[in-house]
Design a protein around this motif. Structure first.
Motif, PDB file in Angstrom:
ATOM      1  N   UNK A  30       0.836  -1.208   0.000  1.00 35.75           N
ATOM      2  CA  UNK A  30       0.000   0.000   0.000  1.00 35.75           C
ATOM      3  C   UNK A  30       0.872   1.260   0.000  1.00 35.75           C
ATOM      4  N   UNK A  31       1.939   1.240   0.801  1.00 35.18           N
ATOM      5  CA  UNK A  31       2.839   2.384   0.857  1.00 35.18           C
ATOM      6  C   UNK A  31       3.525   2.595  -0.483  1.00 35.18           C
ATOM      7  N   UNK A  32       3.918   1.507  -1.114  1.00 37.77           N
ATOM      8  CA  UNK A  32       4.572   1.603  -2.424  1.00 37.77           C
ATOM      9  C   UNK A  32       3.638   2.206  -3.456  1.00 37.77           C
ATOM     10  N   UNK A  33       2.358   1.812  -3.400  1.00 37.74           N
ATOM     11  CA  UNK A  33       1.371   2.342  -4.331  1.00 37.74           C
ATOM     12  C   UNK A  33       1.148   3.831  -4.099  1.00 37.74           C
TER      13      UNK A  33
ATOM     14  N   UNK B 123       3.972   5.737  -5.638  1.00 37.59           N
ATOM     15  CA  UNK B 123       3.839   5.785  -7.096  1.00 37.59           C
ATOM     16  C   UNK B 123       2.797   6.817  -7.511  1.00 37.59           C
ATOM     17  N   UNK B 124       1.682   6.860  -6.774  1.00 36.32           N
ATOM     18  CA  UNK B 124       0.631   7.833  -7.080  1.00 36.32           C
ATOM     19  C   UNK B 124       1.141   9.258  -6.885  1.00 36.32           C
ATOM     20  N   UNK B 125       1.899   9.470  -5.793  1.00 31.86           N
ATOM     21  CA  UNK B 125       2.442  10.796  -5.516  1.00 31.86           C
ATOM     22  C   UNK B 125       3.415  11.224  -6.606  1.00 31.86           C
TER      23      UNK B 125
END
Length: 652
Positions: free
Chosen positions: A4-7, A10-12
């Protein structure tokens, strides 16, 4: 969790990329906002709201940061935040034109814009601006946080004060009030005939206070210098020179710890007035505080942490002897020798050092039993001569001096003297200070020969006082920590933390071995050779299961942390343990952590232990640390957990 943190990252990154692409597109089309050099602002947000009747249907221009945007087809709304607050703007395609409206829709929250338009009131009653022109003045390439407050963000708030000011209107209000406080002080003193001056910050002899200085080297002169710890000795030179009323508001620097009331660089005001004494300084202090509160807050009644303090009433005046007798029951008028003073200290569990004399022990009693009771404005007068090396002795009792400390909320707010102007006495006092320095007291003064030369020329009877400006701002703005009234407080370097983490990974430190310890807070011992680390053997002492089960291990959140006065080891924690009551626990880990590093962290404590008195403070439990031995020395790592675990959760 990691996925979730990785996603999220990526979104940021994608959002940041889009913002840069928008800027590149603007620049390619000749609309580079960074080429704009000025924008004519006619009004601010609150000014428009306050004078709506006069400005209704009038054209105004405002500028600020766009904090929200709602696009609804051919018409949109946005809010612009400026120095005074926020105001809504109605942006319609028919008013802007089709091309300009398209550009508006591409703007991002956080962009700095200018709006020209007419003032009106919407159907819902909100005072707004009907935009006829929107100008992008600066493109924001970063994304503002949705929330920028709370304990878990205190470190980031202080480091990135600019974001804090954008996201928290009450923070901006605090610093606007601080500016007004300083302005009111200057106005009052100017009306009393005082002259503002400036004196050196780099000095060869840092005197005038009991504090350890910072040291530096001046390359041009190949000379070691110190940063000043006080303003006193130079201002007294000016009194000698005939400037009868002088003051300075400036930074001073003391090489000491960080907590809720201490920062190594802080703002001090000192003033000196010829031909008056410490009673004159009391009168000035009362009048100054009343004037500043009334000017800035509109009242002489202030509320700090829910407690009302009345600056309008006459301030209480009490001697240190009477205050100690009132709150501890010990009458130092009946104590005549050092041995009797030590016996009283032993009986009342007041810690003292071998070098301490009777007057020092009286002061220790005052700190232990009195300070916390001084909530309302109070002058504590007539201190022992041992702790006042620059103060005139009382003519009728030379064991004491004409000095007072001003207290509010249990804090020392100011320190004042009838200044010592006898050069022979002053030299003896400096000599006594140098003896203390030789005995290991790093805060003792040394003889300033140039200052002594000035005194020997003759200084008139003089009253002097030093005010802690930061604490004054804390009280008048209801701020809980000194960092809340310093725009850029002293923080541990992030580069230093990164270096520590790299060193830990390279050497395999104890902190790295403990996954529960958060990465950005580590013990002071950065590099540890694990081959030398000794851990207590398992099952060395057996405890039956029922006994162990009675210990109530709970998750706690650290809401505040500060160094315990007079203790080099103890930190005082204010904890949220999941109940309505705050819990106080003292822990001897100051050698390994600075207080500000721990605020907001999630830890483990035993919460059903009997209360234990430590340095006169009740400690209601025990924080859990990992203990290890390294090169014959015991070390501690405070156990820290993931912040998502709620306060009060029971551990099994």
């Amino acid at each position: 969790m990691a996925e979730q943190k990785k996603q999220q990252e990526q979104d940021l990154n994608q959002l940041l990329k889009v913002r840069r692409e928008k800027l590149a597109d603007l620049q390619a089309n000749g609309k580079d906002p960074f080429k704009i050099v000025k924008y004519d602002v006619t009004h601010h947000s609150q000014e428009i709201k306050d004078h709506f009747e006069e400005l209704e249907n009038q054209t105004v221009t405002i500028a600020g940061r766009m904090m929200s945007k709602r696009v609804m087809g051919k018409a949109s709304f946005c809010h612009v935040q400026d120095l005074e607050g926020s105001i809504q703007s109605y942006v319609a395609r028919d008013s802007l034109g089709e091309e300009a409206y398209k550009d508006f829709k591409k703007l991002d929250v956080g962009d700095v814009i200018g709006i020209r338009g007419e003032v009106f009131r919407t159907k819902t009653g909100e005072i707004s601006i009907h935009a006829s022109e929107v100008t992008l003045l600066s493109k924001s390439l970063q994304i503002l946080p949705e929330k920028f407050h709370g304990l878990t963000n205190t470190d980031l708030r202080y480091r990135q004060r600019y974001v804090d000011l954008i996201m928290n209107p009450e923070v901006k209000d605090t610093f606007i009030k601080r500016s007004k406080i300083l302005s009111a002080i200057r106005t009052y003193l100017a009306g009393e005939g005082f002259m503002e001056v400036e004196t050196p910050m780099l000095v060869s002899n840092a005197g005038g206070a009991a504090a350890r200085p910072f040291e530096t080297h001046f390359n041009a002169l190949d000379e070691d210098l110190k940063l000043r710890i006080s303003l006193e000795l130079y201002l007294k030179r000016l009194i000698v020179g005939g400037l009868e009323k002088v003051y300075e508001i400036g930074r001073v620097f003391r090489n000491e710890g960080l907590d809720t009331r201490h920062n190594p660089e802080f703002t001090l005001m000192e003033l000196y007035q010829a031909y008056t004494d410490y009673h004159g300084m009391m009168d000035l202090t009362e009048n100054l505080y009343r004037y500043v509160a009334q000017t800035v807050l509109g009242t002489t009644k202030i509320v700090y942490n829910g407690i009302e303090m009345d600056l309008g009433k006459p301030f209480e005046r009490i001697t240190m002897l009477d205050a100690v007798k009132k709150y501890s029951g010990v009458d130092f008028n009946e104590i005549h020798t050092l041995e009797e003073a030590r016996a009283a200290a032993d009986e009342h569990h007041v810690a003292y050092e071998e070098r301490h004399k009777k007057g020092d022990i009286l002061n220790l009693f005052f700190e232990e039993f009195v300070e916390d009771h001084l909530i309302q404005p109070t002058f504590v007068m007539d201190h022992p001569v041992e702790i006042s090396p620059l103060t005139k002795k009382k003519p009728d009792n030379p064991d004491y001096v004409e000095r007072f400390e001003f207290f509010m909320n249990g804090w020392e707010m100011a320190n004042a003297y009838s200044e010592l102007n006898d050069p022979i006495d002053q030299r003896e006092r400096f000599k006594a200070q140098e003896e203390l320095l030789a005995q290991g007291d790093e805060e003792a003064n040394t003889t300033d020969e140039d200052f002594m030369h000035a005194l020997e020329l003759g200084m008139p009877p003089t009253g002097g006082i030093g005010f802690g400006i930061d604490r004054m701002c804390m009280l008048l703005t209801d701020s809980q920590a000194i960092r809340d009234v310093l725009l850029f407080p002293t923080m541990k370097s992030l580069d230093a933390k990164k270096s520590e983490n790299k060193a830990e990974k390279a050497t395999g430190s104890v902190a790295a071995e403990a996954p529960a310890v958060t990465a950005n807070v580590s013990a002071a011992s950065v590099q540890l050779d694990l081959s030398k680390v000794k851990i207590e053997p398992l099952f060395e002492d057996f405890v039956d299961f029922d006994t162990f089960a009675k210990s109530d291990f709970r998750v706690v959140k650290i809401e505040a942390c500060e160094a315990v006065p007079k203790s080099k080891k103890l930190l005082k924690f204010t904890l949220n343990d999941g109940t309505d009551q705050k819990r106080t626990i003292l822990s001897g880990i100051h050698e390994y952590y600075e207080p500000e590093e721990l605020v907001g962290k999630t830890c483990v404590a035993i919460t059903n232990l009997p209360t234990r008195m430590m340095m006169g403070i009740p400690s209601e439990g025990m924080l859990i640390s990992a203990v290890y031995e390294y090169d014959g020395r015991e070390g501690l790592n405070l156990l820290m957990l993931d912040d998502v675990i709620p306060a009060g959760a029971k551990l099994y």
